[in-house]
Design a protein around this motif. Sequence first.
Motif, PDB file in Angstrom:
ATOM      1  N   ALA A   1       0.800  -1.224   0.000  1.00 21.06           N
ATOM      2  CA  ALA A   1       0.000   0.000   0.000  1.00 21.06           C
ATOM      3  C   ALA A   1       0.832   1.273   0.000  1.00 21.06           C
ATOM      4  CB  ALA A   1      -0.937   0.004   1.217  1.00 21.06           C
ATOM      5  N   SER A   2       2.140   1.160  -0.097  1.00 20.66           N
ATOM      6  CA  SER A   2       2.995   2.345  -0.034  1.00 20.66           C
ATOM      7  C   SER A   2       3.028   3.067  -1.368  1.00 20.66           C
ATOM      8  CB  SER A   2       4.415   1.938   0.362  1.00 20.66           C
ATOM      9  OG  SER A   2       5.009   1.170  -0.673  1.00 20.66           O
ATOM     10  N   ASP A   3       3.582   4.275  -1.357  1.00 20.63           N
ATOM     11  CA  ASP A   3       3.745   5.027  -2.596  1.00 20.63           C
ATOM     12  C   ASP A   3       4.658   4.300  -3.580  1.00 20.63           C
ATOM     13  OD1 ASP A   3       2.114   7.021  -1.627  1.00 20.63           O
ATOM     14  OD2 ASP A   3       3.758   8.314  -0.968  1.00 20.63           O
ATOM     15  N   ALA A   4       5.590   3.519  -3.064  1.00 16.81           N
ATOM     16  CA  ALA A   4       6.462   2.737  -3.942  1.00 16.81           C
ATOM     17  C   ALA A   4       5.742   1.544  -4.542  1.00 16.81           C
ATOM     18  CB  ALA A   4       7.699   2.268  -3.162  1.00 16.81           C
TER      19      ALA A   4
ATOM     20  N   ALA B   1      -4.633  -6.713  -3.504  1.00 21.14           N
ATOM     21  CA  ALA B   1      -5.123  -7.190  -2.219  1.00 21.14           C
ATOM     22  C   ALA B   1      -4.876  -6.172  -1.117  1.00 21.14           C
ATOM     23  CB  ALA B   1      -4.443  -8.514  -1.864  1.00 21.14           C
ATOM     24  N   LEU B   2      -5.942  -5.849  -0.387  1.00 23.29           N
ATOM     25  CA  LEU B   2      -5.859  -4.954   0.764  1.00 23.29           C
ATOM     26  C   LEU B   2      -6.162  -5.753   2.023  1.00 23.29           C
ATOM     27  CD1 LEU B   2      -7.741  -3.495  -1.660  1.00 23.29           C
ATOM     28  CD2 LEU B   2      -7.632  -1.592  -0.089  1.00 23.29           C
ATOM     29  N   TRP B   3      -5.636  -5.293   3.151  1.00 22.99           N
ATOM     30  CA  TRP B   3      -6.093  -5.812   4.430  1.00 22.99           C
ATOM     31  C   TRP B   3      -7.451  -5.190   4.758  1.00 22.99           C
ATOM     32  CZ3 TRP B   3      -0.764  -5.528   7.327  1.00 22.99           C
ATOM     33  CH2 TRP B   3      -0.017  -6.675   6.999  1.00 22.99           C
ATOM     34  N   GLY B   4      -8.054  -5.635   5.849  1.00 23.86           N
ATOM     35  CA  GLY B   4      -9.418  -5.261   6.156  1.00 23.86           C
ATOM     36  C   GLY B   4      -9.553  -3.850   6.681  1.00 23.86           C
ATOM     37  N   GLU B   5      -9.619  -2.891   5.790  1.00 25.82           N
ATOM     38  CA  GLU B   5      -9.690  -1.484   6.153  1.00 25.82           C
ATOM     39  C   GLU B   5     -11.138  -1.003   6.187  1.00 25.82           C
ATOM     40  OE1 GLU B   5      -7.272   0.607   3.344  1.00 25.82           O
ATOM     41  OE2 GLU B   5      -5.407  -0.299   4.048  1.00 25.82           O
TER      42      GLU B   5
ATOM     43  N   LEU C   1      -7.930   3.862  -1.537  1.00 22.95           N
ATOM     44  CA  LEU C   1      -6.793   3.094  -2.047  1.00 22.95           C
ATOM     45  C   LEU C   1      -7.111   2.430  -3.381  1.00 22.95           C
ATOM     46  CD1 LEU C   1      -3.929   2.210  -1.628  1.00 22.95           C
ATOM     47  CD2 LEU C   1      -4.718   0.369  -0.135  1.00 22.95           C
ATOM     48  N   THR C   2      -8.295   1.871  -3.525  1.00 18.52           N
ATOM     49  CA  THR C   2      -8.645   1.259  -4.810  1.00 18.52           C
ATOM     50  C   THR C   2      -8.700   2.316  -5.914  1.00 18.52           C
ATOM     51  OG1 THR C   2     -11.014   1.384  -4.273  1.00 18.52           O
ATOM     52  CG2 THR C   2      -9.880  -0.684  -3.777  1.00 18.52           C
TER      53      THR C   2
END
Length: 363
Positions: free
Chosen positions: A178-181, A194-198, A206-207
């Motif tokens: 999820a970082s800028d990199a 894939a994201l964690w449960g935010e 983020l999407t």
Amino acid sequence: MSIEFIGMIQTQKVSETHAAQGPAIDRDYVRRFAQAHEQAGFDRILVPHHSTGPSATLTISYAAAHTEKIHFMLAHRPGFTAPTLAARQIASLDQFSGGRLGVHVISGGSDDEQRRDGDYLTHDQRYERTDEYLAVLRRIWTEDQPFDHDGRHYRFQAGFSEVKPLQQPHVPIYFGGASDAAIPVAGKHADVYALWGESLDQVAELTGRVRAEAAKHGRSVRFSVSFRPILAATEDQAWARAERILEDTRRLRVQAGYSRGGPQQSVGAQRLLAAAAKGSRVDKRLWTAIAQETGGRSNSTALVGTPEQVAEAFLDYHALGVTTFLIRGFDPLEDAIDYGRELIPRTRQLVAERLAAGTRRAA
């Protein structure tokens, strides 16, 4: 937008509420665990990677031999295997499993863990390497002639693979980070991000960023979110179970001498803690207490309620474009079986009803 459910198996019974016991590999448990997911109606199973754990590749090979239809997702970290060799290994496993493999690419969010395997690149350098690594994988999987490569991290002559993935053009690539990199690499290479449960707001933000990056390359990306559903017959009973899980987690962490710690270099973990900072209960039923307790490590946020309530919560994420849910329980095998009784079929039903209603409105 169809829906996919992914579970997770490990080689022994272990979770925040169950201390690991016995040998690191319990073959009977792996077999029962994989078969339970297949019978429960999961589409795919993630086998995780850890710097001190058993081989995820060989675990999938064993589990695939004891199942018939369910697909698998190999957690894979670039940097420890040459991409030319990794491409052949992954293609071979896809062939032997009957085209049931996906690969979940994780560049690594902890310097300490990476260094256990001799990787001393910085966080951002790891994503730079992943970009090059995935470009090589795709070419090895799809090129019909040998080719040379001279990049920043890899150099080879006449790279080629006689074995190609059974799935065409290649196995699906799931991607975490999820970082800028990470986001530009996801936009260029991920089939599923894939994201964690935010929280819902965090997922929408983020999407949106990942979609924008993918659009720069003329691509579209699907999305997966990970949760730890905590179910019971009533909502009150589900929240009471959640509190018992928190008590057991704290007790085991004290016994093991663990401090709460921090998320290290993982921006995904930092985002979980940002959600937790809003309170232990966010949105309708997102529960962040375990993330707070463990410093945001791993996918540690839960959706709490009855199967109907949690299925309805999934629909809120589905409305944001999430089509995959990676779910696992604190009682790993037992919860996988339980999810198959009501949660998975009810969610599929609700999604089908929503899609049918949308089709009728469009007509």
